[in-house]
Design a protein around this motif. Structure first.
Motif, PDB file in Angstrom:
ATOM      1  N   ASP A 186      -2.932   8.288   6.708  1.00 52.25           N
ATOM      2  CA  ASP A 186      -2.584   7.034   6.050  1.00 52.25           C
ATOM      3  C   ASP A 186      -1.325   6.073   6.969  1.00 52.25           C
ATOM      4  O   ASP A 186      -1.120   4.946   7.495  1.00 52.25           O
ATOM      5  N   GLU A 187       0.180   6.724   7.061  1.00 53.33           N
ATOM      6  CA  GLU A 187       0.239   6.473   8.261  1.00 53.33           C
ATOM      7  C   GLU A 187       0.216   5.977   9.684  1.00 53.33           C
ATOM      8  O   GLU A 187       0.368   5.033   9.954  1.00 53.33           O
ATOM      9  N   GLN A 188      -0.829   6.680  10.307  1.00 51.23           N
ATOM     10  CA  GLN A 188      -1.646   6.065  11.278  1.00 51.23           C
ATOM     11  C   GLN A 188      -2.577   4.866  11.660  1.00 51.23           C
ATOM     12  O   GLN A 188      -2.209   4.277  12.316  1.00 51.23           O
ATOM     13  N   HIS A 189      -2.869   4.975   9.900  1.00 53.40           N
ATOM     14  CA  HIS A 189      -3.831   3.725  10.125  1.00 53.40           C
ATOM     15  C   HIS A 189      -2.796   2.672   9.700  1.00 53.40           C
ATOM     16  O   HIS A 189      -3.085   1.323  10.304  1.00 53.40           O
ATOM     17  N   PHE A 190      -2.119   3.248   8.857  1.00 52.01           N
ATOM     18  CA  PHE A 190      -0.638   1.586   8.973  1.00 52.01           C
ATOM     19  C   PHE A 190       0.346   0.894  10.127  1.00 52.01           C
ATOM     20  O   PHE A 190      -0.376   0.067  10.505  1.00 52.01           O
ATOM     21  N   ALA A 235       5.504  -1.065   2.429  1.00 54.67           N
ATOM     22  CA  ALA A 235       4.702  -0.127   1.779  1.00 54.67           C
ATOM     23  C   ALA A 235       5.665  -0.079   1.339  1.00 54.67           C
ATOM     24  O   ALA A 235       6.658   0.709   1.625  1.00 54.67           O
ATOM     25  N   LEU A 236       5.172   1.226   0.571  1.00 56.89           N
ATOM     26  CA  LEU A 236       5.532   2.365  -0.279  1.00 56.89           C
ATOM     27  C   LEU A 236       5.654   3.713   0.117  1.00 56.89           C
ATOM     28  O   LEU A 236       3.765   4.371   0.535  1.00 56.89           O
ATOM     29  N   TRP A 237       6.328   4.322   0.976  1.00 59.37           N
ATOM     30  CA  TRP A 237       6.053   5.592   1.519  1.00 59.37           C
ATOM     31  C   TRP A 237       6.793   6.430   0.412  1.00 59.37           C
ATOM     32  O   TRP A 237       7.319   6.707  -0.041  1.00 59.37           O
ATOM     33  N   GLY A 241       0.567  -1.146  -0.156  1.00 57.47           N
ATOM     34  CA  GLY A 241       0.092  -0.085  -0.157  1.00 57.47           C
ATOM     35  C   GLY A 241       0.652   1.303  -0.196  1.00 57.47           C
ATOM     36  O   GLY A 241       2.180   1.499   0.295  1.00 57.47           O
ATOM     37  N   VAL A 242       0.972   2.577  -0.662  1.00 54.83           N
ATOM     38  CA  VAL A 242       1.168   2.967  -0.423  1.00 54.83           C
ATOM     39  C   VAL A 242       0.293   4.763   1.112  1.00 54.83           C
ATOM     40  O   VAL A 242       0.102   4.296   1.383  1.00 54.83           O
ATOM     41  N   VAL A 243       1.505   4.767   1.205  1.00 52.69           N
ATOM     42  CA  VAL A 243       1.803   5.454   2.810  1.00 52.69           C
ATOM     43  C   VAL A 243       2.253   7.269   1.721  1.00 52.69           C
ATOM     44  O   VAL A 243       3.086   7.373   2.193  1.00 52.69           O
TER      45      VAL A 243
END
Length: 234
Positions: free
Chosen positions: A51-55, A68-70, A44-46
């Motif tokens: 997005d970051e908090q979800h990951f 993940a792709l940061w 997934g793309v962060v």
């Protein structure tokens, strides 16, 4: 999954990453720059802080960060691609390679790349991405910064979003000081995290010369600022 600015998402059916914690779909994104295109698989793309908090909330205990792709990896890949005329034949060490995007870009431009990560799962995705892009010359190593035994010297040491853990700072400083060839450069991308800035400030105080390029990635309404820091020993 949203594609990052400068990247497109493929509509192909996702592959699956099989782990002890379950199966996770691997999505495909493509980065096109200066007549080249690279394909990267990731979980997934962060892009945003949400997005970051979800990951971190959903996956931190089941998946290594690197699958993940940061945004820092995307910014570093852009920066590396812009240095094509300096990379042919250069020896490059990538720390915390994750999905491998920056090192893959460097290798496709003629660099001799060693990609390292301490997570076997991330390294397997990294290797697969190199194969997906038709690159066989990259050397892949499982490596732990706290038990570092590489004595080679490199023209460039690169890393994306690797400075967030303050406990790792002494080990990273050791690698920078012992594995960088004379006249070499360290190239680090970071989302301006406070611990990262503290390490950079301490390196600057110790005599390292540091320059900054700023990138904005993500949605136009909420871009994520990313710094690409170039370090030279004093």
């Amino acid at each position: 999954m949203r594609p990052a600015r400068g990247m497109s998402a493929s509509a192909a059916r996702p592959q699956v990453l099989q782990t002890e914690a379950g199966e996770f779909p691997l999505h495909e994104s493509r980065l096109g720059l200066a007549g080249h295109e690279w394909t990267i698989l990731h979980t997934g793309v962060v892009l945003t802080h949400d997005d970051e908090q979800h990951f971190l909330r959903e996956f931190r205990d089941r998946l290594p960060y690197g699958v993940a792709l940061w945004p820092a990896a995307i910014a570093l890949a852009h920066d590396v691609a812009g240095r094509a005329d300096t990379l042919c034949g250069a020896r490059i060490l990538e720390l915390g390679a994750g999905t491998g995007l920056p090192g893959i870009v460097a290798a496709s431009l003629g660099a001799r790349v060693v990609q390292t990560d301490r997570h076997e799962m991330a390294m397997s995705v990294c290797k697969h991405n190199a194969e997906l892009n038709g690159i066989s010359a990259i050397e892949h190593r499982l490596a732990d910064w706290t038990a570092w035994d590489d004595a080679e010297r490199y023209d460039w040491i690169i890393g994306s979003d690797i400075l967030y853990g303050e406990s790792t700072h002494p080990h990273l400083r050791h690698i920078f000081e012992t594995n960088l060839a004379p006249g070499g450069r360290v190239l680090l991308s970071d989302a301006f995290r406070a611990p990262s800035l503290r390490l950079l400030e301490s390196l600057e105080s110790a005599g390292w010369r540091i320059s900054l390029a700023k990138w904005n990635l993500g949605e136009d309404t909420s871009p994520r600022p990313i710094g690409v820091f170039e370090l030279a020993a004093g």
